[in-house]
Design a protein around this motif. Structure first.
Motif, mmCIF file in Angstrom:
data_model
loop_
_atom_site.group_PDB
_atom_site.id
_atom_site.type_symbol
_atom_site.label_atom_id
_atom_site.label_comp_id
_atom_site.label_asym_id
_atom_site.label_seq_id
_atom_site.Cartn_x
_atom_site.Cartn_y
_atom_site.Cartn_z
ATOM 1 N N GLY A 94 23.683 -25.273 8.131
ATOM 2 C CA GLY A 94 22.289 -25.266 8.591
ATOM 3 C C GLY A 94 22.110 -25.796 10.004
ATOM 4 O O GLY A 94 21.165 -25.399 10.698
ATOM 5 N N ASP A 95 23.018 -26.681 10.469
ATOM 6 C CA ASP A 95 22.874 -27.230 11.820
ATOM 7 C C ASP A 95 23.344 -26.256 12.896
ATOM 8 O O ASP A 95 22.971 -26.388 14.058
ATOM 9 C CB ASP A 95 23.718 -28.519 11.970
ATOM 10 N N SER A 96 24.176 -25.297 12.505
ATOM 11 C CA SER A 96 24.775 -24.438 13.530
ATOM 12 C C SER A 96 24.460 -22.949 13.323
ATOM 13 O O SER A 96 25.010 -22.097 14.014
ATOM 14 C CB SER A 96 26.288 -24.641 13.546
ATOM 15 N N CYS A 97 23.576 -22.635 12.360
ATOM 16 C CA CYS A 97 23.149 -21.250 12.134
ATOM 17 C C CYS A 97 21.649 -21.241 11.890
ATOM 18 O O CYS A 97 21.095 -22.186 11.332
ATOM 19 C CB CYS A 97 23.818 -20.644 10.905
ATOM 20 N N ARG A 98 21.008 -20.150 12.247
ATOM 21 C CA ARG A 98 19.589 -19.998 11.915
ATOM 22 C C ARG A 98 19.287 -18.504 11.768
ATOM 23 O O ARG A 98 20.146 -17.651 12.047
ATOM 24 C CB ARG A 98 18.695 -20.622 12.980
ATOM 25 N N PHE A 99 18.056 -18.210 11.382
ATOM 26 C CA PHE A 99 17.634 -16.814 11.197
ATOM 27 C C PHE A 99 16.428 -16.545 12.076
ATOM 28 O O PHE A 99 15.529 -17.385 12.182
ATOM 29 C CB PHE A 99 17.268 -16.564 9.728
ATOM 30 N N ILE A 100 16.409 -15.379 12.728
ATOM 31 C CA ILE A 100 15.187 -14.913 13.404
ATOM 32 C C ILE A 100 14.894 -13.511 12.881
ATOM 33 O O ILE A 100 15.796 -12.659 12.837
ATOM 34 C CB ILE A 100 15.353 -14.863 14.943
ATOM 35 N N GLY A 101 13.660 -13.273 12.467
ATOM 36 C CA GLY A 101 13.269 -11.961 11.971
ATOM 37 C C GLY A 101 12.711 -11.112 13.098
ATOM 38 O O GLY A 101 12.048 -11.618 14.001
ATOM 39 N N GLY A 102 12.988 -9.809 13.066
ATOM 40 C CA GLY A 102 12.441 -8.916 14.086
ATOM 41 C C GLY A 102 13.000 -7.522 13.921
ATOM 42 O O GLY A 102 13.722 -7.236 12.964
ATOM 43 N N ASP A 103 12.641 -6.655 14.882
ATOM 44 C CA ASP A 103 13.044 -5.257 14.844
ATOM 45 C C ASP A 103 13.876 -4.967 16.096
ATOM 46 O O ASP A 103 13.345 -5.007 17.213
ATOM 47 C CB ASP A 103 11.776 -4.381 14.811
ATOM 48 N N ALA A 104 15.147 -4.685 15.892
ATOM 49 C CA ALA A 104 16.056 -4.477 17.036
ATOM 50 C C ALA A 104 15.671 -3.266 17.866
ATOM 51 O O ALA A 104 16.035 -3.170 19.035
ATOM 52 C CB ALA A 104 17.492 -4.331 16.531
ATOM 53 N N LEU A 105 14.905 -2.343 17.275
ATOM 54 C CA LEU A 105 14.478 -1.172 18.046
ATOM 55 C C LEU A 105 13.338 -1.543 18.999
ATOM 56 O O LEU A 105 13.070 -0.839 19.968
ATOM 57 C CB LEU A 105 13.997 -0.060 17.109
ATOM 58 N N ALA A 106 12.654 -2.651 18.684
ATOM 59 C CA ALA A 106 11.519 -3.066 19.529
ATOM 60 C C ALA A 106 11.990 -4.071 20.580
ATOM 61 O O ALA A 106 11.823 -3.847 21.786
ATOM 62 C CB ALA A 106 10.428 -3.674 18.657
ATOM 63 N N GLU A 107 12.585 -5.171 20.167
ATOM 64 C CA GLU A 107 12.995 -6.211 21.110
ATOM 65 C C GLU A 107 14.034 -7.114 20.455
ATOM 66 O O GLU A 107 13.961 -7.391 19.258
ATOM 67 C CB GLU A 107 11.776 -7.056 21.510
ATOM 68 N N ILE A 108 14.938 -7.593 21.274
ATOM 69 C CA ILE A 108 15.956 -8.533 20.776
ATOM 70 C C ILE A 108 15.739 -9.870 21.487
ATOM 71 O O ILE A 108 15.538 -9.888 22.714
ATOM 72 C CB ILE A 108 17.365 -7.951 21.002
ATOM 73 N N PRO A 109 15.724 -10.979 20.745
ATOM 74 C CA PRO A 109 15.422 -12.271 21.376
ATOM 75 C C PRO A 109 16.436 -12.652 22.461
ATOM 76 O O PRO A 109 17.591 -12.246 22.403
ATOM 77 C CB PRO A 109 15.497 -13.264 20.208
ATOM 78 N N LYS A 110 15.941 -13.408 23.433
ATOM 79 C CA LYS A 110 16.807 -13.871 24.534
ATOM 80 C C LYS A 110 17.364 -15.252 24.207
ATOM 81 O O LYS A 110 16.972 -15.874 23.231
ATOM 82 C CB LYS A 110 15.990 -13.932 25.819
#
Ligand SMILES: C[S@@+](CC[C@H](N)C(=O)[O-])C[C@H]1O[C@@H](n2cnc3c(N)ncnc32)[C@H](O)[C@@H]1O
Length: 357
Positions: A228-244
């Motif tokens: 949990g300290d070294s992994c996390r989850f971000i939800g989104g749509d790769a066709l729209a935008e990928i987080p920076k």
């Protein structure tokens, strides 16, 4: 064409025609519990009458259904007593059996009925089988949310493929110390957890990026693995935008779900998201140059008729060309050596390494 050539072609036709019935026969032998009964019974085996009594079907059905697995050497029949014992199946380790069984089950839930509509799915560019069977319009991943039985059949296969190929992938991953990694379409964070397993000593941080509905399961897996300290989850749509905010982007088993234009959108979004010098590592289903794999036996029909109605494996040179088209500089490529893969292996893979210059 000589008659021998024609015979070879006719034999191929016979193989194709009997594929579905052979599959259904074997699966039913497992589903009726016959294999489990024979495993529990051991060397004395069981007659058709005894198997009928414990499985609740007639001895006639048992005998008929066991003709094929006896012919193929999965199960043996003693000539004198008629008792059945496990033959080829008994030679598999528990791990090997646990690897092939999810495929048998997945084909039933995810492929068999859906592929009845393959021709229409290809003509219309949508998964007609999901509409006919479930009244669902959309792709398999969207349908899986509404129909957990689809997800439940698909996920063990995805995990088996990931579990089989990821040691190969991660042993070829040269992550810099302290790298911030994004696993694009990382599903339920199995890849993130494995990245920590193989490269955790470098102090990396891995983000699993996938559709928002994967969040709960991903967080459970992250917590379950104690990362949990070294992994996390971000939800989104790769066709729209990928987080920076990442140094390295991994894309595994994702571009092959899309046609060229959508794959390019994902790759361009990845390019946008990475800083100059940022690295891309992409592993995908591949048609090996020497043709030595079952990739073509399964994936075109699976992608078109069951999951996306688009996409498919490509040659390594095509993956590299698409990645270059998105602006990346290719720094290396590697194709899996299928001569060392287990005999039941269906997918072949390749990796492309690239940098944003
Ligand atoms: C074939 S799985 C690959 C999972 C993982 N990368 C691996 O190698 O095991 C494809 C994944 O893409 C995700 N996906 C589908 N469409 C997506 C989208 N538009 N944006 C982000 N993820 C998506 C699915 O939820 C699924 O987890």
């Amino acid at each position: 064409m000589t008659s021998t050539d024609a015979d070879a072609v006719l034999a191929k036709f016979r193989d194709y025609v009997t594929g579905p019935t052979r599959y259904a026969n074997l699966l039913t032998v497992f589903e009726l519990g016959i294999v489990a009964q024979l495993k529990a019974t051991g060397p004395d085996g069981m007659t058709a009458t005894q198997l009928a009594a414990v499985t609740g079907v007639s001895a006639h059905h048992v005998e008929q259904l066991l003709e094929l697995p006896v012919k193929d050497g999965f199960i043996a029949r003693a000539p004198r007593t008629g008792a059945y014992t496990l033959d080829g199946i008994a030679r598999l380790t528990d791990e090997e059996l646990a690897r092939v069984m999810p495929w048998l089950h997945m084909v039933k839930e995810v492929c068999l009925r859906q592929l009845y509509h393959l021709t229409e799915s290809v003509r219309e560019g949508r998964i007609v089988g999901l509409e006919q069977l479930y009244g669902f319009t959309g792709n398999f991943y969207q349908a899986s949310k509404a129909h957990p039985e689809l997800h439940a059949a698909w996920e063990p296969v995805m995990h088996a493929v990931t579990g089989y190929i990821d040691p190969w992938f991660y042993s070829r991953l040269d992550l810099p110390a302290g790298a911030r990694v994004i696993d694009i379409a990382g599903n339920t964070a199995q890849g993130a957890v494995l990245a920590q397993k193989y490269h955790g000593e470098k102090g990396i941080h891995v983000t699993c990026f996938d559709l928002p509905e994967k969040e709960d399961e991903a967080l459970d897996n992250i917590a379950g693995a104690g990362v949990g300290d070294s992994c996390r989850f971000i939800g989104g749509d790769a066709l729209a935008e990928i987080p920076k905010g990442f140094d390295v982007a991994m894309i595994k088993h994702f571009l092959d779900m899309w046609d060229h234009d959508n794959a390019l959108r994902i790759l361009r979004n990845t390019y946008e998201a990475l800083p100059a010098g940022g690295r891309l590592i992409a592993m995908h289903l591949t048609y090996p140059e020497d043709g030595n794999a079952a990739t073509a036996d399964f994936f075109p029909a699976y992608f078109f008729g069951c999951t996306m109605a688009q996409g498919g494996p490509q040659k390594l040179s095509t993956w590299a060309a698409w990645i270059e088209e998105a602006g990346f500089k290719i720094t290396g490529t590697v194709e899996q050596d299928m001569t060392t893969a287990p005999a039941d292996t269906i997918p072949a893979h390749s990796i492309v390494y690239a940098t944003k210059v």
